[in-house]
Design an enzyme around this catalytic site. Structure first.
Site, PDB file in Angstrom:
ATOM      1  N   HIS A 118       0.813  -1.217   0.000  1.00 23.55           N
ATOM      2  CA  HIS A 118       0.000   0.000   0.000  1.00 23.55           C
ATOM      3  C   HIS A 118       0.849   1.271   0.000  1.00 23.55           C
ATOM      4  CE1 HIS A 118       0.259  -0.212   4.555  1.00 23.55           C
ATOM      5  NE2 HIS A 118       0.388   1.078   4.395  1.00 23.55           N
ATOM      6  N   ASP A 122       0.131  -7.607   1.467  1.00 19.41           N
ATOM      7  CA  ASP A 122       0.584  -6.218   1.634  1.00 19.41           C
ATOM      8  C   ASP A 122       2.104  -6.125   1.671  1.00 19.41           C
ATOM      9  OD1 ASP A 122       0.197  -3.489   1.748  1.00 19.41           O
ATOM     10  OD2 ASP A 122       0.067  -3.423   3.940  1.00 19.41           O
ATOM     11  N   GLY A 145       3.253   6.850   8.155  1.00 15.88           N
ATOM     12  CA  GLY A 145       4.595   7.053   7.620  1.00 15.88           C
ATOM     13  C   GLY A 145       5.549   5.943   8.001  1.00 15.88           C
ATOM     14  N   SER A 202       4.751   2.826   7.840  1.00 13.04           N
ATOM     15  CA  SER A 202       4.445   1.661   7.017  1.00 13.04           C
ATOM     16  C   SER A 202       5.636   1.241   6.178  1.00 13.04           C
ATOM     17  CB  SER A 202       3.278   1.966   6.073  1.00 13.04           C
ATOM     18  OG  SER A 202       2.056   1.721   6.689  1.00 13.04           O
ATOM     19  N   GLY A 213      -7.783 -27.444  -1.944  1.00 11.34           N
ATOM     20  CA  GLY A 213      -9.167 -27.646  -2.329  1.00 11.34           C
ATOM     21  C   GLY A 213     -10.110 -28.125  -1.249  1.00 11.34           C
TER      22      GLY A 213
END
Length: 505
Positions: free
Chosen positions: A126, A158, A240, A242, A298
């Site tokens: 992000h 992310d 900031g 991040s 699955g």
């Protein structure tokens, strides 16, 4: 809203760190003393505070990231305004406008090639996702700026990797990577990052502890990753930070700082970091191929509760119950049955559904792994050969057959394995399972996990209906010499909105 006896809800916010103004007043928290009279727990054998040593060794590996880009946003969101009759009488009304965005964040150099002078930087998706349409500027500790290139992005965790090519003679500090599987609650945690963008607080160091591990099912709005296994810390993290590193007392990166829980938008002592072991697996694929290839078995896993523990005569509330097995899936071929309780996957204990999903997704497709299950009170070990997750197959098929005409979206039904595995629930529409890069959908901000309710004014409730509606919309668009299509979508926060897809003329 009246604040009577109601509690103000705590809002989970992802730190998409836009440039903001910081308040620098207030009381400073007490600092650990480095005097000779301090407690021995805060000094090493050399008489140095170990936190100080970590900062000396690692701080200069942390970089500041600035992303500048122009994005297209709808000037109007009512699909009525796309009607040809309206356009005829009001041709001057803009349908779309460009907006300049600037976002700030952090990252850290984890690898450096002295021959090519390429430095690889880990950060958050992000933080840099808009950089493909703009410019990413990386500032090192010596204030030298470099233009960065995106190596790979993974919205599902992310995690992102970017790289810069540094000049000869530039000092490069590498942050060593640790092992997040060995974390203990209560350990020291050191966060380094660049809070509040351009206000000059670069490489701020904060200290706290590991408050919890394995946090999942957190909602950060449209930036919520699908795979969550967060480290929680009270080391101060602010907008900031991040993409910056969370370190242990040995100076090893144990996580990538990513998000906070806050009532105000600032730190209240609840921050989250992506475990470095999860990031390592993602980064390996991003560097090799630019995207992540995930494994698939699955099944529909169900959380074990106290009642289910009693009903299945289990010794603890742990493992995952197999609620459904997809026909001809790897699990079906290996003999997994509905009602089995998976307690180990590839030699690792399975505590819950979240950990199980990550264990499967971060495994390598094509590899055979042992899976230990409890069936009718007996413990069995079965062997499953992992397959490639269907979203990757669908995305590659879509790219090769329709990339020149479609919006770049792959959809599945609301009752598909993808929707169930990712806990996406809806009673109408189709689920976006993949978005091809550099397509109208990617530029419009459509993400996997979104639900498409309408194409134009046509409701869609199956992949077939979506494909037919999109084909018809593209045909109509060309006939009218237009280059936009309006979708009505629901994002991962369940907010419904119109989104404009702009096709190249």
């Amino acid at each position: 809203m009246k604040i009577g006896k109601k509690l103000i809800p705590i809002i989970l916010i992802a730190i998409v760190a836009s440039c903001a103004f910081a308040k620098t007043g207030g009381t400073e928290p007490p600092q650990l003393s480095t005097s000779k009279n301090q407690s021995s727990m805060f000094v090493n054998d050399e008489g140095i505070n170990p936190v100080v040593k970590v900062v000396r060794d690692v701080r200069e590996s942390v970089v500041q990231i600035k992303v500048e880009a122009k994005v297209n946003v709808p000037a109007i969101t009512n699909p009525f305004f796309d009607d040809p009759l309206f356009k005829y009488f009001f041709p001057e009304i803009p349908r779309e406008m460009q907006r300049k965005i600037t976002s700030m964040g952090s990252g850290f150099i984890y690898e450096f090639n002295p021959q090519t002078r390429e430095a690889y930087i880990m950060t958050n998706n992000h933080v840099v996702e808009k950089g493909k349409e703009g410019t990413i500027t990386v500032t090192l500790a010596d204030k030298i700026n470099y233009t960065a290139e995106v190596v790979g992005l993974d919205p599902s965790t992310d995690v992102a990797v970017i790289k810069i090519k540094v000049k000869e003679g530039e000092k490069v500090t590498i942050a060593p990577l640790g092992d997040s599987s060995k974390l203990e609650i209560g350990e020291w945690a050191i966060a380094i990052g660049n809070p509040f963008g351009d206000v000059g607080l670069d490489r701020t160091v904060t200290l706290g502890v590991i408050s919890a591990i394995g946090r999942s099912n957190l909602n950060f709005g449209t930036n919520s990753p699908i795979y969550q296994d967060y480290i929680q810390t009270d080391a101060a993290i602010n907008p900031g930070n991040s993409g910056g590193p969370l370190l242990n007392i040995n100076g090893e990166v144990i996580g990538i700082n990513s998000a906070i829980t806050s009532t105000s938008g600032g730190n209240i002592g609840i921050g989250f970091a992506i475990p470095i072991n999860l990031a390592k697996r993602v980064v390996e694929d991003l560097v090799a191929t630019g995207k992540v290839t995930r494994a698939y078995i699955g099944i529909l896993p169900q959380e074990i509760t106290a009642d289910l523990m009693e009903a299945f005569d289990l010794s603890e509330v742990s493992g995952v119950l197999v609620a459904k097995v997809e026909k001809d899936s790897p699990a079906d071929k290996a003999g997994i049955q509905v009602g089995d309780v998976i307690i180990e996957f590839n030699g690792e204990k399975v505590p819950n559904v979240s950990k199980f999903r990550i264990a499967v997704a971060t495994s390598k497709p094509g590899v055979q792994v042992p899976v230990k299950v409890i069936r009718n009170k007996d413990t069995l070990t079965l062997h499953i050969t992992l397959d490639v997750y269907p979203e990757d197959k669908l995305a590659s098929t879509e790219k090769s057959t329709k990339a020149d005409t479609n919006a770049g979206i792959t959809v599945v039904s609301i009752d598909s394995p993808y929707a169930r595995q990712n806990n996406i629930k809806a009673d109408r529409g189709v689920v976006v399972s993949a978005v091809a890069p550099d397509t109208p959908a990617a530029r419009a901000g459509i993400q996997p996990g979104y639900i498409i309710l309408k194409v134009g004014n046509t409701e869609v409730n199956s992949p077939e209906e979506y494909n037919a509606a999109m084909e018809n919309a593209i045909k109509t668009m060309k006939e009218k010499s237009s280059n936009t299509i309006v979708l009505y979508v629901q994002d991962r926060s369940k907010n419904e909105q119109f989104v404009v897809l702009r096709f190249n003329s």
